[in-house]
Design an enzyme around this catalytic site. Structure first.
Site: not given
Ligand code: EPZ
Length: 433
Positions: A306, A23-24, A123, A118, A398
């Site tokens: 995840d 999915k991702n 985020r 979610c 989802r």
């Molecule tokens: C991706 O989310 C996935 N979603 C999430 O999967 C997954 O949990 C996550 O990566 C971590 O592996 C998709 O790929 C669509 P991040 P994403 O940016 O990209 C912080 C599922 O269950 N951060 O890697 O939103 C953030 O707060 C979902 O399938 C900032 O501070 O995650 C977090 O603590 C849920 N500033 C960390 O980084 C930013 O600009 C990692 O988030 C971006 C992120």
């Protein structure tokens, strides 16, 4: 009408299950597909709600979306007439923000509502926006919309302050047709990052280093048609691995890349499950009660956030005291109260769950708080004594295709029924005894 799962626990899972596309990865790839005016064909697409919402958002800006089947789609971005993605799409699915990078990269302007998704903690998307700005774009947030535009995008050196999957993908999208070289340092290394980069390269982009923490993108003038098959879903596979171990079953999980599952396999082996790796399958079985361990979620190749609710559910049934530390998202323990209602003994202190293993769960009426936690609660229901109902399963849908059908094909006793439909509940209970 909203549906729920009803489950009678106690059946060990046995047999084979085929894992769908990631999915991702698919979310990034579908957004990337609009960046050429030629037709792109994408295969091994998971038929899940998030994907269908993103396809609707892509159609809403005028791109041509042609579903060739449940797992195959053709997209043509030449008909795009609008660069605005409204709140309605983004509220349903956070990853619509990939259209920001894709539209900015292609048309040098985009307007996308600030994302929902979610509820697993705060985020922010500051790193995405920092990346766009570094490429020369102006980014304003006004009236709930992110508005970004540029006369020209120029490659730059971008150091991510946090390892972010979303920011890494969005910057790859925005920069692949920029002037000159972009370097992303401290990039995320998840398999879906590599898949999105491979897909962009198959369209003519020049991206090197995806899968390491330094990605180099040399801008190209244009992207072209491509046919591409998405990698298997690491988290769907991991969920079935945990379900096999939790139910003391024996399941061959097919269409996977075992390397992507290593962090999960290693922990399962450590607590006493059997994990056998094949070229494109893993077999997981367990006979006795499993043991305890410590787990900390980390960016890839660490243990995936995840998979945190699913493994915590398994550890809640294992012998001894385990700890699970969530280091990516601050609010990902919301399922613990539901598990407690089923008999689990878990205390959450800050970002650590302290789990005292119990010998069994008992069925209860519970609610899925988010996608992965929802899947974990289904696994709990499969193990629990008696009947469990899980509602808010739209979260599970989802990201998991035919979750109930795949589970029942493995011998689980579960069904999807309308919420609070007493007749259906009674019918299921009669059949299940
Ligand atoms: C991706 O989310 C996935 N979603 C999430 O999967 C997954 O949990 C996550 O990566 C971590 O592996 C998709 O790929 C669509 P991040 P994403 O940016 O990209 C912080 C599922 O269950 N951060 O890697 O939103 C953030 O707060 C979902 O399938 C900032 O501070 O995650 C977090 O603590 C849920 N500033 C960390 O980084 C930013 O600009 C990692 O988030 C971006 C992120």
């Amino acid at each position: 009408m909203e549906n729920q799962f009803i489950i009678k626990g106690g059946n060990p899972l046995h047999g084979e299950v085929v894992i769908g596309g990631a999915k991702n990865a698919a979310l990034g790839i579908l957004a990337a597909a609009i960046m050429t005016d030629e037709t792109v064909t994408i295969d091994n697409l998971p038929n899940v709600r998030d994907i269908n919402v993103l396809l609707t958002a892509i159609e809403s800006i005028g791109a041509t979306v042609n579903r060739l089947g449940p797992h195959e789609v053709q997209i043509n971005g030449s008909t795009i007439s609008d660069v605005t993605i409204d709140y309605d799409s983004i509220r349903k699915i956070r990853a619509s923000y990939y259209l920001l990078g894709a539209l900015l990269g292609k048309y040098k302007r985009a307007q996308v509502a600030l994302p929902g998704g979610c509820d697993i903690g705060s985020r922010p998307i500051d790193q995405h926006l920092k990346g766009f700005r570094a490429l020369g774009a102006t980014v304003n947030i006004e009236y709930g919309m992110i508005n970004t535009f540029a006369d020209q995008l120029t490659g730059n050196h971008i150091y991510l302050d946090v390892v972010s999957v979303g920011a890494t993908i969005n910057i790859m999208l925005a920069s692949c047709m920029a002037e000159g070289r972009t370097v992303i340092e401290n990039a995320a290394k998840e398999p879906h990052i590599v898949d999105v980069a491979n897909f962009l390269n198959s369209m003519g982009a020049n991206i090197k280093g995806a899968g390491t923490d330094k990605i180099r993108i040399d801008g190209v003038k244009r992207l072209h048609a491509s046919e591409y098959s998405i990698i298997p879903d690491q988290i769907e596979a991991g969920t079935f691995m945990v379900a096999a171990a939790a139910t003391k079953g024996d399941v061959l999980i097919r269409n996977v890349i075992p390397k992507h599952l290593e962090a999960i396999s290693v922990k399962l082996i450590e607590i006493g499950a059997n994990v056998e790796e094949f070229d494109d399958a893993v077999r997981v079985s367990a006979t006795d009660r499993l043991g305890h361990t410590q787990i900390k979620t980390l960016p890839y190749p660490g243990f995936p956030t995840d998979m945190q609710p699913q493994i915590a559910t398994l550890l809640a049934l294992s012998n001894g005291t385990s700890t699970v530390t969530e280091s990516i998202f601050e609010n990902r323990f919301k399922y613990v109260d539901e598990l407690t209602r089923m008999g689990a003994n878990i205390k959450v202190e800050g970002n650590v769950a302290i789990i005292e293993g119990v010998t069994g769960f008992t069925g209860a009426s519970i609610s899925a708080p988010d996608l992965r936690a929802g899947a974990a609660l289904v696994v709990a229901g499969l193990v629990a004594d008696g009947f469990t109902t899980v509602d808010s399963i739209h979260f599970i849908e989802r990201g998991y295709e035919d979750f109930d059908k795949k589970m029942t094909a493995l011998g689980a006793c579960m069904e999807k029924i309308p919420v609070d439909d007493e007749r259906e509940i009674q019918k299921f209970k009669m059949k299940a005894v």
